[in-house]
Write an enzyme that holds these catalytic residues in place. Sequence first.
Site, PDB file in Angstrom:
ATOM      1  N   CYS A  85     -50.099 -89.888  40.701  1.00 61.43           N
ATOM      2  CA  CYS A  85     -48.862 -89.422  41.818  1.00 61.43           C
ATOM      3  C   CYS A  85     -49.273 -90.909  42.704  1.00 61.43           C
ATOM      4  O   CYS A  85     -49.116 -91.735  42.522  1.00 61.43           O
ATOM      5  CB  CYS A  85     -48.103 -88.281  42.745  1.00 61.43           C
ATOM      6  SG  CYS A  85     -47.660 -86.839  41.121  1.00 61.43           S
ATOM      7  N   CYS A 143     -51.003 -86.369  44.747  1.00 60.90           N
ATOM      8  CA  CYS A 143     -52.251 -86.112  44.103  1.00 60.90           C
ATOM      9  C   CYS A 143     -52.866 -87.551  43.985  1.00 60.90           C
ATOM     10  O   CYS A 143     -52.390 -88.594  44.003  1.00 60.90           O
ATOM     11  CB  CYS A 143     -52.319 -85.691  43.037  1.00 60.90           C
ATOM     12  SG  CYS A 143     -51.707 -85.879  41.407  1.00 60.90           S
ATOM     13  N   HIS A 177     -44.850 -83.668  38.151  1.00 57.04           N
ATOM     14  CA  HIS A 177     -44.924 -83.889  39.192  1.00 57.04           C
ATOM     15  C   HIS A 177     -43.903 -84.369  40.079  1.00 57.04           C
ATOM     16  O   HIS A 177     -43.686 -85.052  39.437  1.00 57.04           O
ATOM     17  CB  HIS A 177     -46.452 -84.354  40.012  1.00 57.04           C
ATOM     18  CG  HIS A 177     -47.643 -83.871  39.701  1.00 57.04           C
ATOM     19  ND1 HIS A 177     -49.006 -83.710  40.275  1.00 57.04           N
ATOM     20  CD2 HIS A 177     -48.063 -82.202  39.009  1.00 57.04           C
ATOM     21  CE1 HIS A 177     -49.782 -83.267  40.291  1.00 57.04           C
ATOM     22  NE2 HIS A 177     -49.764 -82.347  39.210  1.00 57.04           N
ATOM     23  N   GLU A 185     -43.026 -86.244  42.736  1.00 55.98           N
ATOM     24  CA  GLU A 185     -43.602 -87.714  43.368  1.00 55.98           C
ATOM     25  C   GLU A 185     -43.562 -88.357  41.310  1.00 55.98           C
ATOM     26  O   GLU A 185     -42.419 -89.321  41.773  1.00 55.98           O
ATOM     27  CB  GLU A 185     -44.962 -87.826  43.639  1.00 55.98           C
ATOM     28  CG  GLU A 185     -44.843 -87.161  44.695  1.00 55.98           C
ATOM     29  CD  GLU A 185     -45.583 -86.163  44.777  1.00 55.98           C
ATOM     30  OE1 GLU A 185     -46.327 -85.534  45.297  1.00 55.98           O
ATOM     31  OE2 GLU A 185     -45.866 -84.941  43.723  1.00 55.98           O
TER      32      GLU A 185
END
Length: 163
Positions: free
Chosen positions: A101, A98, A72, A74
């Site tokens: 993260c 999410c 991801h 992040e």
Amino acid sequence: MDVTKKKWMGRLLKMAREIGDWSKDESTQVGAVITTNDGKPISWGFNGMPMGIDDDIPERHERPIKYKWFGHAEQNAMDLSPIGDLSDCVMFVTFSPCARCAQSIINKKIKTVVVDANFTFDKMPERWQEDMKVAVEMLEEAGVKIIAAYPDSSTVDTATRQA
């Protein structure tokens, strides 16, 4: 300079969007930018495969296996940060984080997350909403300020959430 002023939030969300466009994921492009509170750039990331992994193999882009290959935005921004202490930092991200993260954001002590108001958890596809709702609950409980803002600074309409 205060990066949580609407002009800077708009600019840094635009930057995150541009970085997200670098993702080779054909269905979802997410970007993240990390700065200090006063605007010093720290790191950036997009959803993609780890460095050194061949991201031109088509099978790796197909659901559900792609979720094992792609990181991801992040997480990539935090992992690639040249500094370990992100406690004086703000993260700008094009999608609501999410739960996984959010855990890392909390553990890295990032105290403010600015999310593109077009992609807050309640506006995301249903298949992601439960996970993102948990993420918001975690962030709020940990005292992380969540700001929804628009990338176009001329139409910023922020909504601030904090536990």
